[in-house]
Write an enzyme that holds these catalytic residues in place. Structure first.
Site, mmCIF file in Angstrom:
data_model
loop_
_atom_site.group_PDB
_atom_site.id
_atom_site.type_symbol
_atom_site.label_atom_id
_atom_site.label_comp_id
_atom_site.label_asym_id
_atom_site.label_seq_id
_atom_site.Cartn_x
_atom_site.Cartn_y
_atom_site.Cartn_z
ATOM 1 N N CYS A 13 -4.339 -46.400 48.050
ATOM 2 C CA CYS A 13 -4.777 -47.679 48.628
ATOM 3 C C CYS A 13 -3.808 -48.171 49.698
ATOM 4 O O CYS A 13 -3.482 -49.359 49.757
ATOM 5 C CB CYS A 13 -4.912 -48.728 47.529
ATOM 6 N N ARG A 39 -2.617 -45.778 41.377
ATOM 7 C CA ARG A 39 -1.862 -45.773 40.120
ATOM 8 C C ARG A 39 -1.936 -47.133 39.439
ATOM 9 O O ARG A 39 -1.753 -47.247 38.233
ATOM 10 C CB ARG A 39 -0.407 -45.384 40.399
ATOM 11 N N LYS A 98 -2.443 -38.687 58.755
ATOM 12 C CA LYS A 98 -1.378 -37.984 59.475
ATOM 13 C C LYS A 98 -0.018 -38.509 59.017
ATOM 14 O O LYS A 98 0.085 -39.678 58.604
ATOM 15 C CB LYS A 98 -1.554 -38.126 60.993
#
Length: 328
Positions: A13, A39, A98
């Site tokens: 996120c 998590r 990236k």
């Protein structure tokens, strides 16, 4: 997988995902955003509410889902290799934020795994999908600046908050992997796939140990050169200039043009200066659409892998030229 819709999950996120690629995934007609994992249950639920999908606690739980065909991975760079590999092993196509990898060895392993599994692995360089770069190449092909001789590419911005992950070497921090990779990818775009690094400098922050600025000299076999500059220690600049035998072309928002911006292209020739206001473009929407259509239509899976390998080689070459490590 539906013939017309790609079912996508998101592994992480990160703020960049929430600002850019997640909205594009949610809006793309050929994509169904199924779930987002974190998590933290609370964080997953917050993002899921925003984008109208399911919240999942734990990345592995998302990869185990059989209703997800592909995943977007916006984790910190040092975590990409593990979770991209696990996604590929689970049979998922992958769009990786990236830089996809932090070394040439990781690139070879992941690209090889994607090829063996017949899966698409693509790196999220959205700027490549903005029409302003098509406009530059069309002008170059028409001879507007004569023969291209040199590329100047610059991407830098002011210092980040102290707690930013880009100051954490364990997470793959540093200006080269954050901003420098854009300039290296621009060098491949405009100077071609055989461009090579001929010199580089990286400047470290003694407090964190990460590089906060750098520059590289590149050239192709024909002798066309490039000067690349990057960092997060100075005022904002995000520009590309292609300098030719008869003129030059400059883009001032080469890597980060927001969806509503109509970029300005500056064309300079002897006794002639022209500014062209180009159409606005949504580079993240265009990239997401390209990723989805490539999977759904059975397009080119090999090319994006070659791009990842070449990009990783250039990053390694910058480090080696700066005296940081051998090319691997």
């Amino acid at each position: 997988m539906s013939e017309h819709v790609l079912n996508v999950g998101v592994v992480g996120c990160a703020a960049i995902a929430r600002r850019t690629t997640l909205p594009a995934l949610a809006a793309e007609p050929s994509v169904r955003l199924v779930a987002v994992a974190s998590r933290s249950r609370e964080k997953a639920e917050d993002v899921a509410r925003t984008f109208g999908c399911e919240a999942i606690t734990g990345y592995a739980a998302l990869l185990a889902r059989d209703d997800i065909d592909a995943v977007y991975v916006p984790l910190p760079p040092a975590l990409h290799a593990e979770w991209v590999a696990r996604a590929l092993a689970a049979g998922k196509h992958v769009l990786s934020e990236k830089p996809c990898v932090t070394s040439r060895a990781e690139a070879a392993e992941l690209v090889g795994a994607a090829r063996d599994a017949g899966l698409l692995l693509m790196e999220n360089f959205a700027f490549l999908h903005h029409g302003q770069h098509d406009a530059v190449r069309a002008l170059v092909d028409a001879g507007a600046i004569g023969e291209p001789r040199h590329l100047g590419a610059e991407f830098a911005f002011p210092p980040l908050p102290d707690a930013d992950i880009r100051y954490d070497p364990a997470l793959g921090g540093g200006a080269l992997l954050d901003a420098g990779v854009y300039t290296l990818r621009a060098a491949s775009l405009y100077l071609g796939p055989e461009v090579a690094v001929h010199g580089a400098v990286l400047r470290d922050d003694p407090a964190t140990g990460v590089d906060v600025a750098g520059a590289a000299l590149v050239a192709d076999p024909a002798g066309r050169t490039g000067q690349l500059t990057f960092g997060f220690d100075r005022s904002y600049r995000c520009a590309c200039t292609l300098w030719g035998s008869e003129g030059s072309i400059t883009l001032d928002r080469a890597f980060t043009a927001p969806p509503g911006l109509r970029p300005v292209l500056r064309l300079v020739r002897q006794d002639h200066v022209e500014e062209r206001t180009l159409p606005a473009g949504h580079q993240f929407a265009s990239l997401v659409a390209r990723f989805a259509r490539t999977v759904l239509d059975g397009g080119d899976f090999k090319g994006p892998g070659e791009d990842i390998l070449r990009q990783a080689e250039l990053v390694g070459a910058v480090r080696a030229a700066a005296g940081r490590e051998a090319v691997c």
